[in-house]
Design a protein around this motif. Structure first.
Motif, short mmCIF file in Angstrom:
data_model
loop_
_atom_site.label_atom_id
_atom_site.label_comp_id
_atom_site.label_asym_id
_atom_site.label_seq_id
_atom_site.Cartn_x
_atom_site.Cartn_y
_atom_site.Cartn_z
N SER A 123 0.83 -1.19 0.00
CA SER A 123 0.00 0.00 0.00
C SER A 123 0.87 1.25 0.00
O SER A 123 1.70 1.44 0.89
N ARG A 134 -0.05 4.17 0.64
CA ARG A 134 -0.41 5.02 1.78
C ARG A 134 0.38 4.62 3.03
O ARG A 134 0.91 5.46 3.73
N ARG A 135 0.42 3.29 3.28
CA ARG A 135 1.17 2.83 4.46
C ARG A 135 2.65 3.13 4.32
O ARG A 135 3.31 3.53 5.28
N ALA A 177 3.13 6.73 4.98
CA ALA A 177 2.95 7.02 6.41
C ALA A 177 4.24 6.70 7.16
O ALA A 177 4.68 7.47 8.02
N MET A 178 4.87 5.58 6.80
CA MET A 178 6.15 5.20 7.43
C MET A 178 7.23 6.22 7.08
O MET A 178 8.01 6.64 7.93
N ARG A 225 6.98 9.32 6.18
CA ARG A 225 6.73 10.61 6.81
C ARG A 225 7.16 10.58 8.27
O ARG A 225 7.83 11.48 8.77
N LYS A 226 6.79 9.52 8.94
CA LYS A 226 7.16 9.33 10.35
C LYS A 226 8.68 9.32 10.51
O LYS A 226 9.24 9.98 11.38
N VAL A 286 0.73 -3.24 8.59
CA VAL A 286 1.84 -2.82 7.71
C VAL A 286 2.70 -4.03 7.31
O VAL A 286 3.02 -4.89 8.13
#
Lengths: 312, 373
Positions: free
Chosen positions: B3, B5-6, B9-10, B12-13, B216
Motif C-alpha cells: 500500500s 499510503r502505508r 505514512a512510514m 513521513r514518520k 503494515v
C-alpha cells in the motif's frame, strides 16, 4: 460465534513453558480479563492472539481468523496496546494519530472524525502539537488507546494498560474500556491489579503459564469454599502467631491493622474457634466478622489448593 | 499488496523523527561535505616543498648553482644551512627536515678535472612515500645538472625521446583522483550509518511491537524507512560533487544523469545493508559499530581508492570483487575524469543493480514482524 476461541494453546521458550494448554472462549462485546502475577503467561498469550508470536502447539481463532495462518488479515481487525508505552515519543500527539491512521488505512472524512474522537477521549485538545514524550503518563496511555482503536477494531487487546498510572487515572481508563465495550468492541485486558478484575464480565486466573480458574468475578468468589474471618485485636503480629499454630486455621495474615484468617469452613463455629484461640493466647478481641472474599483471596486460595507457589 | 499510503505514512514518520534528532541531522547533512573537505586536503600524493637542510662544504659558484637547481624545481625548500655535519643528524632526527643535501669540499675541483663529483642526499625513510618521491626528483635534478655541465651551453638533439602525454588527468593532480573516489567512500559509510540506527531504535524503544501489530507489510516498512534516507543520500552526493568541482576544481566531464542513476542504485544497496544490520542486531550502538566496520574498511582499503587492487595478494583481490564501493568508485572516476557513458560502465551498472537488489532483499529478510524472544 465467539470473538476469540482458544484451544490447548501452548508456547514454550526452550525448556520454559510460558503458556501451558490454555483453553477459553470470549464472547462478542465482552470485557474479558487475564488476572495473574508477572510471569503468569498473560503477555505471551496476548502476543499469540495478536499474531505476534507463533504458538508452539494448539490453536486460536480471533475474529474468525487463525492466528498463526492469517496473521496479516487478523491485524487489520484487531487493536493492540502493548505493555510498555509504545507510541513514538519524538512525534507529537497529532503525528502519532496520523501515522497509525495511515497504517490502518483510516482516511478522508473518517480520519477527521476519528482524530477528533481520539483527541476528545484522551483529553488532548490543545495538546495536539505537543511531543508525546513530554505528556503525563495518563495522557500517553489514553493516546495509545486511541491509536489502537482508530480503525474501530472488532477486538481490542490491552496488555496491562494501567500499570504505573495513579488510581484516579486508572479508574478513568476503565470507564473508557466500558464505553468501548458498550459500543460493541470485544475487549481482552490483562492486569495484575486484583481489584481491576472486578470490572471484567468474565476472567481467567493465570499462574505459571496455566489457567487455574475461570468465570465471572462473582462466580469465582462464591466458588471459594474457604471462609475469611477478619479480626481486630490489640496486637496483630502476636495474633497471627497464635492463629497460625491453631488447628483448623489454613492461614493467618496481617491486613492493615486487622488480621485475615482463612478457615476451612464458614459458619459460627469457625468464628468461635478463632475468638477462643485468641483469648487463650492472651489477646483482647475488639471485633470479629466474616468478610466476603476478594479476588485476591480467591487467587491465593486457588494457588494454595493446587499446592503451587505464586510466580513473580 | 503493497500500500502506497502505508509506505508513505512510514516515510513521513521516519522523516519527522530524523528532523528532530540532531545527531542524525549532523550525520545526514554535515558529515559528507566535512569528510570530503577533511580527507580531500589531508590525503594528497602531490609532494612539493620538501624541507631539506643543505651543508655546502665546497662554497663555490658551482655548488651554489646546484643548490639553486634544487630550489628552483619547486619540490624542495631549503630550510636550514647548518655549519657542521652533526647538525644534519639532529635536524633529521627531530623531523625539522625530510632530507639533507651535502656538497663535499672539492666538488668544483672534481668537476673541472672531469672526475665523478659525488654529492650526498640523506632522506628520512620513515615516510617511504615521500622519500621515494624525493629520491626520484633529486636524481632528475642531478641528471639535468650533469647534462648542463657536460654540454656547457651547447645544445644537442637526443637520439630518441619519449613523448609522454597523460590522459584524463594531464597535470597528475592527485585531488582529481582522490575526490571522485572519496565521494564513493564517504557515501558508503554515511549510507550504512544512517539506516543502522533506524530499526534497532524501534526495538530498543518497544515501538516495533506496536508497529508489528498493525497491518503494515515488512516491505512497506523497509521502503518507507528507505525513502527519506534515499533523498538525503542523493542530496549528499549532489553537495559533495559540487564541493569537489568548486573547492577542489575536479573536472566533471561525464553525464550527471548517469552518475545520478548509478548513485541511486548504490545508495539503495548501502542503505539496505545498514538496515539489515540494524534489524539483525536490534541494538543501536552495536549496529552503528558493525555498519562502520562493514563499510568503512572495505571501502577504504579494498576498493582501489587508496591501494591498487592489481598489486594485492590473490585472496584480497578476490574479496575486492564483492566490495560495492569498488564498482561505484569506477563509476565516479569514470564519469568525473573520463566522461565515459554506460557503454563503458555497463559492468558497474549491472553490479549496482545487483547491489541494490541484494541490499533490499537482505533488509526485508532480516526484518521480522514477529516478536520471537
Amino acid at each position: 460465534m465467539s470473538a476469540i476461541a482458544v484451544h490447548e494453546l501452548t508456547r514454550t521458550f526452550d525448556d520454559f513453558v510460558a503458556v501451558d494448554s490454555a483453553t477459553f472462549d470470549v464472547a462478542r462485546g465482552e470485557i474479558f480479563g487475564f488476572l495473574g502475577p508477572n510471569g503468569a503467561g498473560k503477555t505471551t498469550t496476548i502476543r499469540m492472539l495478536c499474531g505476534l508470536l507463533r504458538p508452539t502447539s494448539g490453536h486460536a481463532q480471533v475474529a474468525g481468523f487463525h492466528v498463526a495462518r492469517d496473521a496479516a488479515a487478523l491485524r487489520a481487525r484487531i487493536g493492540y496496546m502493548s505493555q510498555s508505552f509504545s507510541l513514538y515519543p519524538d512525534l507529537t500527539a497529532d503525528e502519532n494519530i496520523q501515522l497509525f491512521a495511515g497504517l490502518y488505512d483510516v482516511t478522508g472524512a473518517r480520519f477527521a472524525q476519528r482524530r477528533e474522537w481520539v483527541l476528545g477521549m484522551a483529553g488532548l485538545r490543545g495538546f495536539e502539537r505537543h511531543v508525546t514524550g513530554t505528556l503525563p503518563l495518563g495522557f500517553k496511555q489514553r493516546l495509545a488507546l486511541g491509536c489502537a482503536v482508530l480503525h474501530e477494531p472488532l477486538i481490542l487487546f490491552l496488555d496491562e494498560p494501567t500499570s504505573g498510572v495513579d488510581p484516579v487515572a486508572r479508574r478513568g481508563f476503565w470507564d473508557l474500556i466500558h464505553d468501548l465495550a458498550q459500543a460493541g468492541t470485544t475487549v481482552l485486558v490483562s492486569t495484575h491489579y486484583m481489584e481491576e478484575a472486578e470490572y471484567c464480565n468474565r476472567l481467567i486466573l493465570m499462574n505459571r503459564g496455566r489457567i487455574i480458574a475461570a468465570g465471572a468475578p462473582q462466580t469465582l468468589r462464591s466458588a471459594m469454599t474457604e471462609a475469611i474471618i477478619e479480626v481486630i485485636t490489640d496486637d496483630a503480629p502476636r495474633a497471627v502467631e497464635a492463629l497460625t499454630r491453631a488447628g483448623g486455621v489454613i492461614e493467618a495474615s496481617m491486613y492493615g491493622r486487622a488480621v485475615h484468617v482463612v478457615v476451612a469452613d464458614a459458619g459460627a463455629q469457625a468464628v468461635t474457634m478463632v475468638r477462643e484461640t485468641l483469648v487463650a493466647a492472651g489477646r483482647s478481641v475488639e471485633s470479629i466478622t466474616q468478610v466476603t472474599p476478594s479476588l485476591e483471596h480467591v487467587f491465593v486460595s486457588t494457588v494454595r489448593s493446587e499446592g503451587g507457589a505464586v510466580a513473580g | 499488496m503493497l500500500s502506497p499510503r502505508r509506505t508513505l505514512a512510514m516515510a513521513r514518520k521516519e522523516w519527522i523523527q530524523l528532523r528532530r534528532d540532531p545527531r542524525s541531522m549532523v550525520l545526514a547533512f554535515g558529515m559528507p561535505v566535512l569528510m570530503l573537505v577533511f580527507f580531500g586536503y589531508a590525503i594528497s600524493w602531490d609532494i612539493t616543498d620538501i624541507p631539506i637542510a643543505v651543508l655546502d662544504q665546497d662554497r663555490t659558484a658551482r655548488s651554489r648553482h646546484l643548490i639553486d637547481a634544487f630550489e628552483a624545481s619547486g619540490y624542495f625548500t631549503v630550510v636550514s644551512r647548518p655549519e657542521r655535519a652533526s647538525d644534519i643528524d639532529d635536524a633529521l632526527v627531530h623531523g625539522r627536515v625530510t632530507g639533507a643535501l651535502t656538497i663535499p669540499p672539492g666538488f668544483t675541483r672534481d668537476l673541472a678535472a672531469g672526475r665523478p663529483a659525488a654529492i650526498q642526499l640523506l632522506l628520512d625513510g620513515s615516510d617511504a612515500n615521500t622519500a621515494t618521491v624525493a629520491l626520484n626528483y633529486s636524481s632528475a635534478i642531478a641528471a639535468g645538472y650533469s647534462r648542463d655541465v657536460l654540454l656547457q651551453g651547447r645544445s644537442i638533439e637526443a637520439p630518441a625521446t619519449a613523448e609522454t602525454r597523460v590522459w584524463y588527468n594531464p597535470t597528475l593532480e592527485s585531488s582529481n583522483m582522490i575526490v571522485p573516489g572519496l565521494i564513493a567512500v564517504v557515501m558508503s559509510i554515511i549510507a550504512a550509518m544512517l539506516t543502522a540506527l533506524t530499526i534497532a531504535r524501534e526495538w530498543e524503544r518497544g515501538t516495533m511491537e506496536q508497529l508489528a501489530a498493525t497491518p503494515v507489510h515488512r516491505l512497506e516498512v523497509v521502503f518507507g524507512k528507505l525513502l527519506p534516507y534515499l533523498g538525503i543520500g542523493m542530496f549528499d552526493v549532489a553537495t559533495t560533487v559540487l564541493a569537489g568541482v568548486l573547492i577542489f576544481g575536479v573536472p566533471l566531464r561525464g553525464s550527471i544523469l548517469l552518475l545520478a542513476a548509478m548513485t541511486l542504485l548504490f545508495l539503495l544497496g548501502a542503505l539496505g545493508l545498514g538496515m539489515a544490520i540494524s534489524a539483525v542486531l536490534k541494538s543501536q550502538v552495536l549496529a552503528t559499530q558493525v555498519a562502520m566496520v562493514a563499510t568503512y574498511l572495505p571501502a577504504l582499503l579494498l576498493s582501489g581508492f587508496l591501494f591498487d587492487i592489481a598489486s594485492m595478494p590473490a585472496a584480497l583481490r578476490a574479496v575486492s570483487y564483492i566490495v560495492p564501493a569498488k564498482y561505484y568508485i569506477a563509476v565516479t572516476r569514470g564519469v568525473f575524469l573520463k566522461g565515459v557513458g554506460i557503454d563503458v560502465l555497463w559492468i558497474q551498472g549491472i553490479s549496482m543493480v545487483a547491489f541494490a537488489t541484494v541490499g533490499i532483499a537482505l533488509a526485508t529478510a532480516a526484518f521480522r514482524k514477529r516478536i520471537e524472544a
